[in-house]
Design an enzyme around this catalytic site. Structure first.
Site, PDB file in Angstrom:
ATOM      1  CG  ASP A 111      13.986  -3.263 -34.479  1.00  0.00           C
ATOM      2  OD1 ASP A 111      13.027  -3.403 -35.244  1.00  0.00           O
ATOM      3  OD2 ASP A 111      14.244  -2.194 -33.903  1.00  0.00           O
ATOM      4  CG  ASP A 290      20.771  -0.378 -33.130  1.00  0.00           C
ATOM      5  OD1 ASP A 290      19.759   0.359 -33.048  1.00  0.00           O
ATOM      6  OD2 ASP A 290      20.927  -1.366 -32.385  1.00  0.00           O
TER       7      ASP A 290
END
Length: 395
Positions: A111, A290
């Site tokens: 990310d 996730d």
């Protein structure tokens, strides 16, 4: 590990996708659930998929060989903010990227650090240039911009990297959400420009995913999905959900977005969620997930099982010598008893966190594999309806 011959094959036959190819393999007849195959430089990913979270280069309490052999993880997630601060970019670059640093030879997604910066409410300032923040480690001052976040993720070396965005809180004022969304789109243009003029550092291609934002406002989500789709990247993500809003609003916004995002590219719903959340969002057309929940909750004694949720610290498990989960194909689940795991967790023994984390991650990966099988068989929707009633109950 997939070798250089495979990389050359990808460049010849999937050059238009810059090293990542997505093939849609099956579609459920009664929902939007899909089964697909993502091909990356570090191997294939069968979707729907759950990605264990390895924030600082490790999935907490789990060895890499356990991720591969026991949990059968196909991809893990790393966090740009945490890796940037520690061990730092110099160390990662000298190591040859995160894959070589931590020994994980399958795909990695990072990310952008936007969510972590968003969570540092008291020590960050958001401007058009980027976000200034203070390290949670030593208080030092840093600046994240769309450009340097792309450079940072090049150094980390993830197969899939995320655009830099602002994750708005919930609840969020409409005008703030609109201004934030417009800035996120401007930042995305800067991310793409920087990504497209730089090269990967370690001999394999990387893919950039934009992120849809817009809080829980339908018109903003529609606008953002259209803008994100127009960039025509290899895949797309949905952010700003699972931040405190009711599950019904999460599902509503997800459905709005999946109606717009292209069918032939993977869709990643960030930070989600419970087993029920995952099944419901698979039904809405999401391919990738996730969440820290399976490992974080494990360390606090919460187990996700095929019969429902267990708080192993409860008194009722004190003298329950039955296996953690007999139906599991994880040997550990059939070897250790609930009573023993309760003792370990209540005694704060490290082994307790290891066993519980392995169990929960194995369950999550089992769940998405089952979903994939049911989609291919054409029986996903009735199976999902049955499972959400079971998995949400507390035992």
């Amino acid at each position: 590990m997939w070798n250089r011959a495979y990389l050359n094959f990808c460049r010849i036959f999937a050059a238009d996708l810059d090293g990542m190819k997505f093939t849609l393999q099956a579609q459920d007849n009664s929902s939007k659930a899909r089964a697909g195959l993502m091909e990356t430089a570090h191997g294939p990913i069968e979707t729907p998929i759950f990605m264990p979270v390895g924030t600082a280069g490790t999935v907490k309490a789990v060895h890499q060989h356990e991720l591969v052999n026991d949990i059968q993880a196909q991809i893990i997630l790393g966090n740009t903010y945490h890796l940037y601060l520690r061990p730092g970019l110099d160390v990662l670059h000298k190591a040859g990227g995160l894959h070589k640093f931590n020994g994980w030879q399958k795909p990695v997604l990072t990310d952008s650090g936007g969510y972590q910066v968003y969570s540092l409410t008291e020590v960050r300032k958001i401007k058009e240039e980027g976000v200034t923040f203070r390290s949670h480690i030593d208080g030092s001052r840093h600046l994240f911009t769309p450009e340097n976040v792309m450079d940072t993720q090049r150094v980390i070396g993830a197969d899939i990297i995320m655009a830099f965005d602002e994750c708005t809180p919930y609840p969020c004022d409409y005008q703030y959400a609109r201004r934030s969304l417009d800035m996120t789109h401007r930042w995305l243009k800067r991310c793409c420009d920087r990504f497209d003029v730089t090269e990967p550092l370690y001999g394999y291609e990387q893919s950039l995913f934009p992120i849809v934002q817009g809080s829980v406002y339908k018109d903003l989500r529609e606008k953002s999905a259209e803008v994100i789709a127009s960039f025509e990247r290899e895949g797309n993500a949905i952010g700003g959900l699972s931040v405190g809003e009711p599950a019904e609003e999460m599902y509503a916004m997800t459905e709005v977005v999946t109606n717009i995002l292209p069918q032939d590219k993977p869709r990643y719903l960030m930070g989600v969620g419970t087993p029920v959340n995952i099944l419901e969002n698979i039904a809405l057309g999401i391919d990738m997930f996730d969440c820290v929940m399976p490992t974080r909750n494990a360390r606090n004694g919460m187990l996700f099982t095929r019969q429902g949720i267990i708080n192993i610290k409860n008194e009722k498990w004190k003298d329950d010598f039955s296996p953690i989960e007999m139906e599991s194909d994880l040997m550990m689940d059939r070897f250790y008893s609930k009573a023993y795991l309760r003792h370990l967790i209540r005694s704060q023994e490290i082994l307790g966190a290891q066993i519980a984390s392995l169990h929960n991650l194995h369950f999550y990966l089992w769940l998405v594999r089952q979903a994939r099988e049911k989609i291919i068989e054409g029986t996903f929707y009735p199976w999902k309806e049955k499972m959400v009633k079971i998995l949400g109950q507390r035992l």
